[in-house]
Design a protein around this motif. Structure first.
Motif, PDB file in Angstrom:
ATOM      1  N   GLU A   4       0.826  -1.208   0.000  1.00 51.51           N
ATOM      2  CA  GLU A   4       0.000   0.000   0.000  1.00 51.51           C
ATOM      3  C   GLU A   4       0.863   1.262   0.000  1.00 51.51           C
ATOM      4  N   PHE A   7       2.332   1.662  -3.430  1.00 49.49           N
ATOM      5  CA  PHE A   7       1.307   2.146  -4.349  1.00 49.49           C
ATOM      6  C   PHE A   7       1.066   3.641  -4.145  1.00 49.49           C
ATOM      7  N   GLN A  11       1.448   6.605  -6.860  1.00 51.84           N
ATOM      8  CA  GLN A  11       0.386   7.575  -7.146  1.00 51.84           C
ATOM      9  C   GLN A  11       0.898   9.007  -7.035  1.00 51.84           C
ATOM     10  N   LEU A  33       4.641  -4.886  -5.138  1.00 50.26           N
ATOM     11  CA  LEU A  33       3.331  -4.252  -5.153  1.00 50.26           C
ATOM     12  C   LEU A  33       2.174  -5.240  -4.985  1.00 50.26           C
ATOM     13  N   ASP A  35      -1.011  -7.197  -5.151  1.00 49.58           N
ATOM     14  CA  ASP A  35      -2.319  -6.959  -5.779  1.00 49.58           C
ATOM     15  C   ASP A  35      -2.449  -5.545  -6.347  1.00 49.58           C
ATOM     16  N   TYR A  36      -1.619  -4.620  -5.899  1.00 50.84           N
ATOM     17  CA  TYR A  36      -1.692  -3.239  -6.372  1.00 50.84           C
ATOM     18  C   TYR A  36      -1.073  -3.067  -7.758  1.00 50.84           C
ATOM     19  N   ASN A  39      -3.635  -2.384 -10.592  1.00 51.99           N
ATOM     20  CA  ASN A  39      -4.190  -1.027 -10.522  1.00 51.99           C
ATOM     21  C   ASN A  39      -3.177   0.011 -10.968  1.00 51.99           C
TER      22      ASN A  39
END
Length: 93
Positions: A4, A7, A11, A33, A35-36, A39
């Motif tokens: 998280e 990520f 961002q 990362l 599962d991120y 995205n």
């Protein structure tokens, strides 16, 4: 660092318009990362550059407006007759 947190860093780079840095960050931390990753990849692929150009254009327009307002304010504080006298003195001398 947690996925998280990674990520969120990605961002921040993307939101700042640092596309190359965001892409490099994504490549360097792809395994971390988890599962991120999906995205982040989708965000990078769908990043809209026109949003950044709009921000830059708005900034330019705001800056120009502020400069114009400042000059308009100065105009009221300048006595043009003194400038005319100075110019005439220069040409006579």
């Amino acid at each position: 660092m947690t996925p998280e947190n990674l990520f969120n860093q990605f961002q921040e780079l993307l939101n700042a318009g640092q596309l190359e840095d965001a892409q490099q960050f994504l490549q360097e931390h792809a395994a971390e990362l988890g599962d991120y990753l999906g995205n982040a990849t989708e965000m990078l692929n769908n990043f809209d550059v026109s949003g950044l150009t709009d921000q830059v254009q708005n900034f330019s327009e705001d800056a120009a407006s502020k400069v114009t307002d400042s000059l308009e304010g100065l105009k009221d504080n300048v006595d043009p007759s003194s400038w005319l006298e100075k110019i005439m003195t220069i040409f006579k001398g």
